[in-house]
Design a protein around this motif. Sequence first.
Motif, mmCIF file in Angstrom:
data_model
loop_
_atom_site.group_PDB
_atom_site.id
_atom_site.type_symbol
_atom_site.label_atom_id
_atom_site.label_comp_id
_atom_site.label_asym_id
_atom_site.label_seq_id
_atom_site.Cartn_x
_atom_site.Cartn_y
_atom_site.Cartn_z
ATOM 1 N N THR A 337 2.473 -19.975 1.223
ATOM 2 C CA THR A 337 2.048 -19.781 2.618
ATOM 3 C C THR A 337 0.520 -19.709 2.713
ATOM 4 O O THR A 337 -0.047 -19.888 3.792
ATOM 5 C CB THR A 337 2.624 -18.470 3.190
ATOM 6 N N LYS A 338 -0.129 -19.414 1.577
ATOM 7 C CA LYS A 338 -1.592 -19.245 1.484
ATOM 8 C C LYS A 338 -2.097 -18.056 2.301
ATOM 9 O O LYS A 338 -3.293 -17.899 2.505
ATOM 10 C CB LYS A 338 -2.325 -20.532 1.879
ATOM 11 N N ASP A 339 -1.164 -17.237 2.747
ATOM 12 C CA ASP A 339 -1.513 -16.012 3.455
ATOM 13 C C ASP A 339 -1.838 -14.942 2.405
ATOM 14 O O ASP A 339 -0.991 -14.622 1.571
ATOM 15 C CB ASP A 339 -0.328 -15.570 4.318
ATOM 16 N N PRO A 340 -3.041 -14.357 2.418
ATOM 17 C CA PRO A 340 -3.421 -13.381 1.400
ATOM 18 C C PRO A 340 -2.440 -12.220 1.258
ATOM 19 O O PRO A 340 -2.217 -11.726 0.141
ATOM 20 C CB PRO A 340 -4.795 -12.886 1.877
ATOM 21 N N VAL A 341 -1.849 -11.794 2.369
ATOM 22 C CA VAL A 341 -0.905 -10.676 2.311
ATOM 23 C C VAL A 341 0.340 -11.068 1.523
ATOM 24 O O VAL A 341 0.799 -10.333 0.640
ATOM 25 C CB VAL A 341 -0.512 -10.207 3.730
ATOM 26 N N TRP A 342 0.902 -12.234 1.848
ATOM 27 C CA TRP A 342 2.097 -12.696 1.146
ATOM 28 C C TRP A 342 1.804 -12.988 -0.324
ATOM 29 O O TRP A 342 2.643 -12.724 -1.195
ATOM 30 C CB TRP A 342 2.681 -13.929 1.822
#
Length: 456
Positions: A337-342
């Motif tokens: 997802t490239k989402d830092p949180v994920w």
Amino acid sequence: MAATQPGAVPLSAEDYRRQLRRAVIASTIGTTIEWYDFFLYSIVTGLVFAKLYFPESDPIVGTLQAFLIYAVGFLARPVGAAIFGHYGDRIGRKATLIVTLLLMGLATFAVAFVPTYATIGIWGAVILTVLRFIQGVGVGGEWGGSVLMSMEWARTNSHRGFVASWPQFGVPAGLFIANLAVLALSQMSGNAFLTWGWRVPFFLSIVLVAIGLYIRLNILETPIFAKLLSEQKIEKAPMLEVLRRQPKDIFLSAFARMAEQAPFYIFTAFVFTYGVRTLGATRDMLLTAVLAASVLEFFTIPFFGHISDLIGRRRMYMIGAAAAGIFGFVYFAMVDTKDPVWIFVAIVLSLVPHSMMYGPQAALIAESFTGRLRYSGASLGYQLASVIAGGPAPLIATALFAYYHSGYAIAGYILVCALFSLVASWRMGDYTNKDISREYDEGRAMDDHGHARPAH
């Protein structure tokens, strides 16, 4: 069983408990230091070595070349297992552990002084390869002795899984310290980290080695080995003898580790290359996430070791292998997802299936071998996995991604490793809560897996 040392008075219950505590602490701190050394190399490989020692190569090719040197340490592990397994079953657990600590520590310390490609060309990479091999030999002999030093001091059969899991604690502890050291020094301004900052953690390892050496010099030999010595049951060539008597257990131990070891090095070494170049994550975020994952393992490794005492070593291990095979797909779905949180959450959770296997693994493997051959058999079985799983894993992951351009190809590889482990662990004997102080081949019955059954 009365605990004695050769020529010594039997230990009192209080002295026994004191020695158990010392053995567990010595094994855990020693393995923490050794794994700090080993993981430090793993982290720096992905962040620094390709740039400093293979600067003229394409970035992907340079990464592969750096990971090839990294893999040399894994190829060396069975060599160390063969050498130190022999001496661990011949002269004792304690003396052998002191030598492995020195070998590993001095090789790591020397890495701090290796010149780069800009100074001596390809010879820098050659020197790194030699030192990495020496590191691997040290680690190859370390694990078996550390586990046996703890497990063979356990006073009862009912908590061996928990006691033997503490040397395994050295893995997340070493990973934590190594990541913390690199994270702290990576805050240096400009190119200082790349120029000289990365060398400091290697240099500091000599201090940790001195601490570990002091601790290990102040423990006694295990009661089981002392008993073997007093009864003159020491084999002249224990490594050859275990290959003759228990070859099946050696190979089952190696294949059982595939679901534990291959994903571990993908999630803690390959992740730095994949995270920075493919996901666009920052180096500091990845280091912090791996730090958090290692802290979680401080609790999960002994927890699952304890659970294995309650539900059985083999059952706990198979649950972990199945979880590892499934989680690979969940992991890449999250990080892609490239989402830092994920990304952060995925990395933190990535070592939970590892803990489910690594907690009970020490006892599962070590208990499979009879006492006089235990250091040799457990070490060789454990370290052969480095050749088929741990060492090749970052290389295979890099190659799969270069060809398929998808993390799910790597998840498929993890699933295959899990299937191998499920079959192998199913075929292993389960010695949970059984007596391991007597030799397994002294005329006793065999269990339904073809293993000599220890007395209850």
